[in-house]
Motif scaffolding. Structure first.
Motif, PDB file in Angstrom:
ATOM      1  N   GLU A 186       0.831  -1.210   0.000  1.00 44.09           N
ATOM      2  CA  GLU A 186       0.000   0.000   0.000  1.00 44.09           C
ATOM      3  C   GLU A 186       0.857   1.247   0.000  1.00 44.09           C
ATOM      4  O   GLU A 186       0.635   2.181  -0.779  1.00 44.09           O
ATOM      5  CB  GLU A 186      -0.866   0.014   1.254  1.00 44.09           C
ATOM      6  N   GLY A 187       1.840   1.244   0.906  1.00 47.22           N
ATOM      7  CA  GLY A 187       2.720   2.409   0.965  1.00 47.22           C
ATOM      8  C   GLY A 187       3.426   2.651  -0.346  1.00 47.22           C
ATOM      9  O   GLY A 187       3.554   3.784  -0.829  1.00 47.22           O
ATOM     10  N   LEU A 188       3.884   1.560  -0.954  1.00 49.14           N
ATOM     11  CA  LEU A 188       4.603   1.712  -2.218  1.00 49.14           C
ATOM     12  C   LEU A 188       3.705   2.253  -3.306  1.00 49.14           C
ATOM     13  O   LEU A 188       4.135   3.051  -4.147  1.00 49.14           O
ATOM     14  CB  LEU A 188       5.165   0.358  -2.647  1.00 49.14           C
ATOM     15  N   GLU A 189       2.442   1.817  -3.294  1.00 46.92           N
ATOM     16  CA  GLU A 189       1.529   2.325  -4.310  1.00 46.92           C
ATOM     17  C   GLU A 189       1.340   3.814  -4.161  1.00 46.92           C
ATOM     18  O   GLU A 189       1.341   4.556  -5.153  1.00 46.92           O
ATOM     19  CB  GLU A 189       0.178   1.626  -4.168  1.00 46.92           C
ATOM     20  N   THR A 190       1.150   4.250  -2.918  1.00 50.67           N
ATOM     21  CA  THR A 190       1.003   5.690  -2.708  1.00 50.67           C
ATOM     22  C   THR A 190       2.226   6.440  -3.198  1.00 50.67           C
ATOM     23  O   THR A 190       2.114   7.463  -3.886  1.00 50.67           O
ATOM     24  CB  THR A 190       0.807   5.997  -1.215  1.00 50.67           C
ATOM     25  N   LEU A 191       3.384   5.908  -2.865  1.00 49.64           N
ATOM     26  CA  LEU A 191       4.620   6.559  -3.315  1.00 49.64           C
ATOM     27  C   LEU A 191       4.664   6.636  -4.826  1.00 49.64           C
ATOM     28  O   LEU A 191       5.055   7.654  -5.405  1.00 49.64           O
ATOM     29  CB  LEU A 191       5.826   5.766  -2.817  1.00 49.64           C
TER      30      LEU A 191
ATOM     31  N   LEU B 236     -16.160  -2.328 -12.854  1.00 54.10           N
ATOM     32  CA  LEU B 236     -17.252  -2.686 -13.754  1.00 54.10           C
ATOM     33  C   LEU B 236     -17.711  -4.119 -13.515  1.00 54.10           C
ATOM     34  O   LEU B 236     -18.912  -4.402 -13.554  1.00 54.10           O
ATOM     35  CB  LEU B 236     -16.804  -2.506 -15.204  1.00 54.10           C
ATOM     36  N   SER B 237     -16.771  -5.017 -13.256  1.00 55.67           N
ATOM     37  CA  SER B 237     -17.195  -6.395 -13.004  1.00 55.67           C
ATOM     38  C   SER B 237     -17.969  -6.471 -11.697  1.00 55.67           C
ATOM     39  O   SER B 237     -18.944  -7.219 -11.599  1.00 55.67           O
ATOM     40  CB  SER B 237     -16.002  -7.334 -12.983  1.00 55.67           C
ATOM     41  N   ALA B 238     -17.562  -5.673 -10.691  1.00 52.86           N
ATOM     42  CA  ALA B 238     -18.327  -5.663  -9.439  1.00 52.86           C
ATOM     43  C   ALA B 238     -19.739  -5.164  -9.689  1.00 52.86           C
ATOM     44  O   ALA B 238     -20.697  -5.653  -9.096  1.00 52.86           O
ATOM     45  CB  ALA B 238     -17.629  -4.770  -8.413  1.00 52.86           C
ATOM     46  N   TYR B 239     -19.868  -4.195 -10.590  1.00 57.31           N
ATOM     47  CA  TYR B 239     -21.195  -3.685 -10.910  1.00 57.31           C
ATOM     48  C   TYR B 239     -22.028  -4.733 -11.603  1.00 57.31           C
ATOM     49  O   TYR B 239     -23.193  -4.941 -11.292  1.00 57.31           O
ATOM     50  CB  TYR B 239     -21.064  -2.447 -11.807  1.00 57.31           C
ATOM     51  N   THR B 240     -21.456  -5.416 -12.596  1.00 52.49           N
ATOM     52  CA  THR B 240     -22.257  -6.399 -13.315  1.00 52.49           C
ATOM     53  C   THR B 240     -22.633  -7.559 -12.406  1.00 52.49           C
ATOM     54  O   THR B 240     -23.671  -8.191 -12.614  1.00 52.49           O
ATOM     55  CB  THR B 240     -21.493  -6.949 -14.534  1.00 52.49           C
ATOM     56  N   GLU B 241     -21.790  -7.840 -11.403  1.00 50.17           N
ATOM     57  CA  GLU B 241     -22.185  -8.902 -10.489  1.00 50.17           C
ATOM     58  C   GLU B 241     -23.087  -8.409  -9.384  1.00 50.17           C
ATOM     59  O   GLU B 241     -23.590  -9.218  -8.602  1.00 50.17           O
ATOM     60  CB  GLU B 241     -20.932  -9.507  -9.856  1.00 50.17           C
ATOM     61  N   GLY B 242     -23.245  -7.084  -9.291  1.00 51.21           N
ATOM     62  CA  GLY B 242     -24.108  -6.558  -8.247  1.00 51.21           C
ATOM     63  C   GLY B 242     -23.528  -6.717  -6.860  1.00 51.21           C
ATOM     64  O   GLY B 242     -24.244  -6.823  -5.871  1.00 51.21           O
ATOM     65  N   ASP B 243     -22.200  -6.719  -6.772  1.00 53.92           N
ATOM     66  CA  ASP B 243     -21.558  -6.971  -5.482  1.00 53.92           C
ATOM     67  C   ASP B 243     -21.216  -5.635  -4.817  1.00 53.92           C
ATOM     68  O   ASP B 243     -20.218  -5.011  -5.142  1.00 53.92           O
ATOM     69  CB  ASP B 243     -20.289  -7.789  -5.751  1.00 53.92           C
ATOM     70  N   VAL B 244     -22.066  -5.231  -3.858  1.00 47.89           N
ATOM     71  CA  VAL B 244     -21.894  -3.899  -3.271  1.00 47.89           C
ATOM     72  C   VAL B 244     -20.603  -3.820  -2.472  1.00 47.89           C
ATOM     73  O   VAL B 244     -19.885  -2.819  -2.505  1.00 47.89           O
ATOM     74  CB  VAL B 244     -23.099  -3.568  -2.377  1.00 47.89           C
ATOM     75  N   GLU B 245     -20.297  -4.913  -1.773  1.00 43.74           N
ATOM     76  CA  GLU B 245     -19.083  -4.908  -0.940  1.00 43.74           C
ATOM     77  C   GLU B 245     -17.850  -4.692  -1.794  1.00 43.74           C
ATOM     78  O   GLU B 245     -16.943  -3.943  -1.461  1.00 43.74           O
ATOM     79  CB  GLU B 245     -18.959  -6.253  -0.219  1.00 43.74           C
ATOM     80  N   GLU B 246     -17.843  -5.391  -2.921  1.00 40.73           N
ATOM     81  CA  GLU B 246     -16.683  -5.278  -3.802  1.00 40.73           C
ATOM     82  C   GLU B 246     -16.552  -3.869  -4.329  1.00 40.73           C
ATOM     83  O   GLU B 246     -15.449  -3.308  -4.418  1.00 40.73           O
ATOM     84  CB  GLU B 246     -16.852  -6.284  -4.952  1.00 40.73           C
ATOM     85  N   ILE B 247     -17.691  -3.257  -4.685  1.00 41.42           N
ATOM     86  CA  ILE B 247     -17.646  -1.884  -5.191  1.00 41.42           C
ATOM     87  C   ILE B 247     -17.040  -0.972  -4.140  1.00 41.42           C
ATOM     88  O   ILE B 247     -16.160  -0.145  -4.432  1.00 41.42           O
ATOM     89  CB  ILE B 247     -19.070  -1.406  -5.559  1.00 41.42           C
ATOM     90  N   LYS B 248     -17.516  -1.150  -2.894  1.00 40.40           N
ATOM     91  CA  LYS B 248     -16.995  -0.274  -1.844  1.00 40.40           C
ATOM     92  C   LYS B 248     -15.510  -0.505  -1.645  1.00 40.40           C
ATOM     93  O   LYS B 248     -14.734   0.429  -1.415  1.00 40.40           O
ATOM     94  CB  LYS B 248     -17.744  -0.560  -0.533  1.00 40.40           C
ATOM     95  N   ARG B 249     -15.106  -1.771  -1.761  1.00 42.84           N
ATOM     96  CA  ARG B 249     -13.686  -2.064  -1.544  1.00 42.84           C
ATOM     97  C   ARG B 249     -12.829  -1.425  -2.628  1.00 42.84           C
ATOM     98  O   ARG B 249     -11.775  -0.866  -2.355  1.00 42.84           O
ATOM     99  CB  ARG B 249     -13.477  -3.571  -1.501  1.00 42.84           C
ATOM    100  N   VAL B 250     -13.298  -1.560  -3.867  1.00 44.94           N
ATOM    101  CA  VAL B 250     -12.514  -0.970  -4.953  1.00 44.94           C
ATOM    102  C   VAL B 250     -12.446   0.533  -4.785  1.00 44.94           C
ATOM    103  O   VAL B 250     -11.412   1.155  -5.029  1.00 44.94           O
ATOM    104  CB  VAL B 250     -13.151  -1.335  -6.311  1.00 44.94           C
ATOM    105  N   ALA B 251     -13.580   1.136  -4.317  1.00 45.23           N
ATOM    106  CA  ALA B 251     -13.581   2.595  -4.157  1.00 45.23           C
ATOM    107  C   ALA B 251     -12.599   3.041  -3.086  1.00 45.23           C
ATOM    108  O   ALA B 251     -12.152   4.182  -3.090  1.00 45.23           O
ATOM    109  CB  ALA B 251     -14.994   3.068  -3.807  1.00 45.23           C
ATOM    110  N   GLN B 252     -12.263   2.146  -2.164  1.00 47.35           N
ATOM    111  CA  GLN B 252     -11.316   2.542  -1.127  1.00 47.35           C
ATOM    112  C   GLN B 252      -9.877   2.359  -1.559  1.00 47.35           C
ATOM    113  O   GLN B 252      -8.970   2.745  -0.841  1.00 47.35           O
ATOM    114  CB  GLN B 252     -11.533   1.674   0.135  1.00 47.35           C
ATOM    115  N   SER B 253      -9.680   1.748  -2.714  1.00 47.44           N
ATOM    116  CA  SER B 253      -8.304   1.411  -3.089  1.00 47.44           C
ATOM    117  C   SER B 253      -7.500   2.666  -3.377  1.00 47.44           C
ATOM    118  O   SER B 253      -8.040   3.736  -3.614  1.00 47.44           O
ATOM    119  CB  SER B 253      -8.319   0.518  -4.328  1.00 47.44           C
ATOM    120  N   SER B 254      -6.191   2.494  -3.374  1.00 44.70           N
ATOM    121  CA  SER B 254      -5.332   3.675  -3.470  1.00 44.70           C
ATOM    122  C   SER B 254      -5.368   4.280  -4.863  1.00 44.70           C
ATOM    123  O   SER B 254      -5.112   5.482  -5.037  1.00 44.70           O
ATOM    124  CB  SER B 254      -3.906   3.298  -3.109  1.00 44.70           C
ATOM    125  N   THR B 255      -5.688   3.464  -5.891  1.00 47.84           N
ATOM    126  CA  THR B 255      -5.734   4.034  -7.238  1.00 47.84           C
ATOM    127  C   THR B 255      -6.772   5.134  -7.312  1.00 47.84           C
ATOM    128  O   THR B 255      -6.552   6.195  -7.890  1.00 47.84           O
ATOM    129  CB  THR B 255      -6.099   2.942  -8.257  1.00 47.84           C
TER     130      THR B 255
END
Lengths: 262, 296
Positions: A186-191, B236-255
Motif C-alpha cells: 500500500e505504501g509503495l503504491e502511494t509513493l 465494472l465487473s463488481a457492478y455487473t455482479e451486483g456486489d456492493v461490498e466489492e464496489i466499496k472495496r474498490v472505491a477505497q483502493s489507493s488508485t
C-alpha cells in the motif's frame, strides 16, 4: 565361562542342528516353494521391520528423527497394503503339492495380514509431546479417507499432533507476513502515485523554465548594452578635455567681465 | 503627490482627455498617469466603484498609447474590483477584454490566466458562464500547444459540472482532458482522466455508458497497460455482479484515492441506486444468448 563364550557356543550348536529347526526349515522351504510363500515371507519381513522402526520411534528423543522414522513406517505400511491384493490372488490360485488345509490356512493368513499391518503403530497414537492446549489434533488426527486399496495416499498424510502444531505455526507466520507485505505494498503504491504526479508536474515546468531562461538572457544582454552606452556617455561628459575647455571659457568670460567693469 | 483627493485627479484627467476648443488633442499620457493614481487612491479608500471606473479609464488610456499589456493589466484590476462589487456581467466583460488585450501582445498564457480568473470568480454565481470561460481558456492554451497548463482548467470545469449534476458533460470534459494529456504524453494524467470519466458515468448510474467508455478507452495502449485500467475493470465487473461490498472495496483502493478530490467523493458514494438491476440485466442477456443458440 563368560557370557560371551556361552553365547558363541549356543550359536555353534544351533548352526549344527539347524536342520532340526522347524521354523527355519519352513522359511527355507518357503523360498523354494511358490510365489505365494515368497511374497508372504517378504511381507512378514517388512512387517517386522516396520514394527522395529515404530519401537525406535517411541524411544527416539530427536523429534525430527522420530518424524522421519514414522514416515518410513507409514511408507512400508502403504507398500504392504498395495501388495495385499496380489497376495490374495496368489492365495486363491491352486498350486499343486499343497494340501487343502494349507490352502485354507493361506487364505486365513492373507486375511489376517491387513489387520496386522494396520496394527503397526506409525506414530499417530504415540506422541512424544503431550500438548494439551492444541485440542485440534484430536479431531483431525487421522485424516483417513476410505482406506480402500486405491486410497493409500491417505496413510502418507496422517496427522500427528506435532505436525499439526508445525502446520498451524507455519500458517500463522505466513498470515503475519502477508499482512506486513500488504501494508508495504500500500505504501509503495502511494509513493508511486505521488512520484508519477511529480514527474508530470516537472515535465510541465520544463518549457516554462526554458522560456524564463531565454527571457532572462535577453534582459541581461539589454542591460549590458545599456551599461556600455551609459559608461560611454559619462566618460564623455567627464572627459578632461571638456573640463579644460570649461575652465578656459570661464577665464575668458571673467576677463571680458573685468574689462567691461574696468 | 496627489494622494489627497482622487476625485480631483479624475476630473483633471478627464479634462485632459476631452476635446474642446482650447484643447485640440488629447494628452493620454498624463491622463493615464492621473487615472492610475486616482484608481490607487480609490482602492485604498475602499471606494470600489470609483476605483473600478478609474481603472477602466486608465486601461483605455494605455490602449490609446498602444501599450496593450498595461491596458490589460488595468482591465484585470478593474475586473477584480467588479468581483468585489459582485457585478458579474462586468466581471465577464472585463476579463474577456483583458484576455483579448493579452492576445494582442501575443501572450496567450496570461490571456488564458485572466479567463481562468474570471471563471473562478463566477463559479458560484454564474456556473454556466464560468464553464464557458474555462472552455475558452483551454482553447487558447491548446492553440498554443500548451495543453499541460490546461489540465487544471479542465479539472476545475469538471468539478463545476459535477456540482451542477451534469454528469455526461463532466465525463465529456474528462475525456477531453485525456485527449490533451495524450498529446503531451502525460500518461498518468490521461489514465486518471479516463478512470474518472468511468466513475462519473457509474455515479450517474449509467452502466451502459460506463462500459462503452471503458471499451473506448481500452483501445488506447497507455490506458490498457495501467493500474487505472485494472481498477476500472474491477469496478465494472463488481457492478455487473451486483456486489456492493466489492464496489466499496474498490472505491477505497489507493488508485482511486489518487484521483481528484471531487471524483473521490463520487467514488465513495458509489453505488448509487440498485446494483441488482444491473445484475438482472446481465443474467437476462446471458439467457437470451443461450436461447439464440438453441434456436440456431
Amino acid at each position: 565361562m563368560t557370557v560371551i563364550d556361552i553365547l558363541f557356543r549356543v550359536d555353534e550348536i544351533c548352526k549344527k542342528y539347524e536342520k532340526y529347526d522347524p521354523e527355519k526349515q519352513r522359511e527355507l522351504n518357503a523360498f523354494c516353494d511358490d510365489a505365494f510363500s515368497r511374497l508372504y515371507a517378504l511381507m512378514e519381513a517388512d512387517i517386522d521391520k516396520a514394527l522395529h522402526k515404530s519401537e525406535m520411534v517411541s524411544v527416539e528423543k530427536n523429534r525430527a528423527a522420530a518424524v522421519a522414522l514414522s514416515a518410513e513406517v507409514r511408507r512400508i505400511k502403504a507398500r504392504l497394503i498395495e501388495e495385499l491384493p496380489k497376495l490374495q490372488k496368489l492365495a486363491k490360485k491352486k498350486v499343486k503339492g499343497i494340501s487343502k488345509e494349507d490352502q485354507e490356512t493361506r487364505l486365513d493368513l492373507v486375511l489376517a495380514l491387513p489387520e496386522r499391518i494396520k496394527a503397526i503403530p506409525d506414530g499417530c497414537t504415540t506422541a512424544a509431546f503431550q500438548t494439551g492446549g492444541w485440542g485440534a489434533s484430536s479431531s483431525n488426527k487421522n485424516i483417513k479417507f476410505d482406506s480402500s486399496e486405491e486410497r493409500l495416499d491417505s496413510d502418507f498424510f496422517q496427522q500427528t499432533e506435532e505436525s499439526n502444531q508445525f502446520r498451524e505455526e507455519y500458517e500463522m507466520r505466513k498470515m503475519k507476513q502477508d499482512e506486513g507485505l500488504d501494508m508495504i505494498s500500500e505504501g509503495l503504491e502511494t509513493l508511486k502515485n505521488i512520484a508519477l504526479d511529480m514527474n508530470e508536474e516537472i515535465d510541465r515546468q520544463v518549457p516554462l523554465m526554458d522560456e524564463i531562461d531565454s527571457k532572462v538572457d535577453k534582459a541581461t544582454s539589454d542591460i549590458k548594452r545599456t551599461n556600455v552606452k551609459l559608461k560611454k556617455t559619462i566618460t564623455e561628459m567627464r572627459s578632461s578635455r571638456n573640463f579644460c575647455i570649461d575652465i578656459i571659457l570661464l577665464c575668458v568670460i571673467l576677463g571680458i567681465a573685468s574689462y567691461l567693469y574696468k | 503627490m496627489s494622494s489627497s483627493d482622487p476625485n480631483k485627479l479624475i476630473s483633471k484627467a478627464d479634462k485632459l482627455t476631452k476635446l474642446s476648443l482650447t484643447r485640440w488633442s488629447t494628452d493620454w499620457k498624463s491622463a493615464t498617469l492621473l487615472y492610475e493614481q486616482a484608481a490607487n487612491g480609490f482602492r485604498v479608500a475602499r471606494d470600489y466603484e470609483n476605483a473600478k471606473l478609474a481603472f477602466e479609464k486608465a486601461s483605455k488610456g494605455q490602449e490609446m498609447q498602444s501599450s496593450p499589456w498595461d491596458a490589460a493589466k488595468h482591465m484585470e484590476s478593474a475586473a477584480a474590483l467588479a468581483k468585489e462589487l459582485r457585478n458579474w456581467t462586468e466581471v465577464i466583460d472585463f476579463y474577456r477584454r483583458a484576455s483579448e488585450l493579452y492576445m494582442q501582445c501575443n501572450r496567450p498564457q496570461p490571456a488564458s490566466d485572466s479567463l481562468a480568473k474570471g471563471a473562478r470568480a463566477l463559479e458560484d454565481a454564474l456556473p454556466d458562464d464560468a464553464i464557458q470561460l474555462y472552455t475558452d481558456a483551454c482553447v487558447i492554451l491548446e492553440e498554443d500547444d500548451k495543453e499541460q497548463m490546461a489540465f487544471d482548467l479542465y479539472r476545475a470545469a469538471t468539478s463545476i459540472y459535477v456540482k451542477l449534476e451534469k454528469y455526461t458533460d463532466a465525463a465529456t470534459f474528462l475525456l477531453r482532458l485525456g485527449l490533451a494529456a495524450d498529446k503531451c504524453n502525460a500518461r498518468n494524467s490521461q489514465c486518471k482522466a479516463y478512470l474518472s470519466a468511468i466513475i462519473v458515468y457509474l455515479y450517474a448510474h449509467d452502466l451502459k455508458q460506463a462500459e462503452k467508455c471503458y471499451n473506448d478507452c481500452s483501445q488506447i495502449d497507455a490506458f490498457l497497460r495501467s493500474d487505472q485500467n485494472r481498477c476500472a475493470s474491477k469496478l465494472l465487473s463488481a457492478y455487473t455482479e451486483g456486489d456492493v461490498e466489492e464496489i466499496k472495496r474498490v472505491a477505497q483502493s489507493s488508485t482511486i484515492s489518487n484521483l481528484d478530490n471531487v471524483i473521490i467523493k463520487l467514488a465513495r458514494k458509489l453505488p448509487t441506486g440498485d446494483v441488482s438491476v444491473f445484475k438482472a440485466d446481465a443474467t437476462k442477456d446471458e439467457q437470451e444468448a443461450l436461447d439464440e443458440n438453441d434456436l440456431t
